[in-house]
Design a protein around this motif. Sequence first.
Motif, short mmCIF file in Angstrom:
data_model
loop_
_atom_site.label_atom_id
_atom_site.label_comp_id
_atom_site.label_asym_id
_atom_site.label_seq_id
_atom_site.Cartn_x
_atom_site.Cartn_y
_atom_site.Cartn_z
N PRO A 14 35.86 44.76 49.02
CA PRO A 14 36.93 45.75 47.94
C PRO A 14 37.68 44.77 47.33
CG PRO A 14 37.40 45.62 50.27
CD PRO A 14 36.39 45.43 50.57
N ALA A 15 37.92 45.64 46.16
CA ALA A 15 38.38 44.19 44.90
C ALA A 15 39.63 44.91 44.70
CB ALA A 15 37.78 44.86 43.83
N VAL A 16 40.92 43.46 46.06
CA VAL A 16 41.49 43.23 46.46
C VAL A 16 41.40 41.36 46.74
CG1 VAL A 16 43.71 44.28 47.82
CG2 VAL A 16 41.13 45.00 48.67
N GLU A 17 42.66 40.88 46.12
CA GLU A 17 43.26 39.56 46.59
C GLU A 17 43.19 39.16 47.42
OE1 GLU A 17 45.37 38.04 43.21
OE2 GLU A 17 45.50 36.18 43.47
N PRO A 18 42.77 38.39 48.15
CA PRO A 18 43.62 37.28 49.49
C PRO A 18 44.83 36.50 48.67
CG PRO A 18 41.25 36.42 48.78
CD PRO A 18 41.78 37.26 47.11
N ALA A 19 45.08 37.27 49.97
CA ALA A 19 46.27 36.30 49.91
C ALA A 19 47.01 34.84 50.12
CB ALA A 19 47.45 36.51 51.47
#
Lengths: 361, 162
Positions: free
Chosen positions: B117-122
């Motif tokens: 999924p296109a979520v920015e990793p922390a």
Amino acid sequence: MTMDWLIDWTLSSWLGFLGSPGAFILAAVVGGLAIFGLVAVHAIVAVYVERKVSAFMQDRIGPMGQGPGLHAGKWGVLQTVADALKLLLKEDIIPALADRRLFILAPFILFMGAFIGFVAIPFAPALVLADFNVGLFYILAVSSFGVLGLILAGWASNNKWSLYGAMRSAAQIISYEIPAAISLLAVVILAGTLNLQSLTAAQQGTILGFLPNWFIFQNPFTFMAFFIYFIAAVAETNRTPFDIPEAESELVAGFHTEYSGMRWAFFFLSEYANMFIVCAVAAVVFLGGWTSPLGELLSGPLWGLFWFMVKVIFLVLIMMWFRWTFPRLRVDQLMNVSWKVLLPWSFINLLGSALWWLWRS
Amino acid sequence: MTTIIFWLLAGFTLAAAVMVVVSRRLMYSAVSLLFTLVGIAGLYIFLWADFIAVVQIVIYVGGITVLILFGIMLTNRIESVNISHDRVQMRYGLIGGSGLLILLLIMIFRTPWQVLPAVEPASTIDVIGRMLLIDYLLPFEVASLLLLAALIGAATLARRKR
């Protein structure tokens, strides 16, 4: 951070019709122009200050603005402006046997290396163009464009002095990058982050009630690391006593011998921009960035900007002081200093700092 | 906007890569290679691999390209400005190249890619650090030993015999 704010502001204001691509381009242009303005103003002021500092150190008076022609104002304050105008109007000479394309490209690569580093520098609590996790590493990385610019300039000039200057410069910068990076790591171990804003925020408060909680005062190893970093940083900007790449008594002017007019001015701009960047990194990592030296007193966004600039300008002045007091090192001495003195000591700092961290936690 | 930048970056990288191959002068090839590598660093950022992107710049731009430029500068006398290379064996190269391209294309379209999924990793640094220095410490150390051996070997070979 500021980039995002600019984009949001554009979209919510009367400029909203631009849509997200337009807002992005606008924010990028505004940010870029702001950085360029800072670089240009810093260079103009710093050149004037450098001339005055050198003059006072050598018991001269420096530029005073007398004489016919363009009047340089009282105490010569307009001297650099006049110089800049002269450079803009000067004939652009490209040697017949130079490699034309690379000759034109080189100053831009060099300047780009200095320019894009500014993106990650935290000027104040909320004033940083892009606040990203690998900020410190990024600044170190993009400085390597500078080396490439120098090599290309030296090679494309088709002049032996330029080539010698470029090779010396590349060898020097690559050698001094290592102690500089390892000294910064001594602090990164303690802070546990490469993000420049978090690094600064970790330095708020005081130690023992009076010393600012800056990393330089955290332990003896970071104290030493600051000096190693600063010496290596002076070497990375090719300034005296480490200016053998452009040693005028041997190499005419080193890698920029053949450059004139505006192209030469770009070499000059990048030198001063690089000075600003290495001093800003030193200020952020060791001297608390935008944090106030007086604890909670005089802290806030605007004071943050003030303290940051004071620290950077103080370090820039120290670099100027170095330039006019120390003689130039020989090539072999230069390599000895880097590989046999600074590098072992920076390893000791790294180890010591790591042990200190283990002991404290 | 992201899409536009991605395509611009991809086009830039490909154009620079083509320049590496077709440039007549060795120095131009090296400089184009520099731009290709910078473009690839930009593509890493689109995968949220910020650390890898910066490492790409440090190692390939700051290290390898400088090494290549040094190699070109030192192996040719400065008086001999005619540093160029010719296209050799165009036909075989074309056949081999397009064969490889077809092979790669088949592989790309046949592999069931794992889509994240296109979520920015922390933060990417923590994970990479943990992996390199805890989970895969032995391979990491073996690789560094190999590099050290190569370094000593190069220094020994380059040393002038007395």
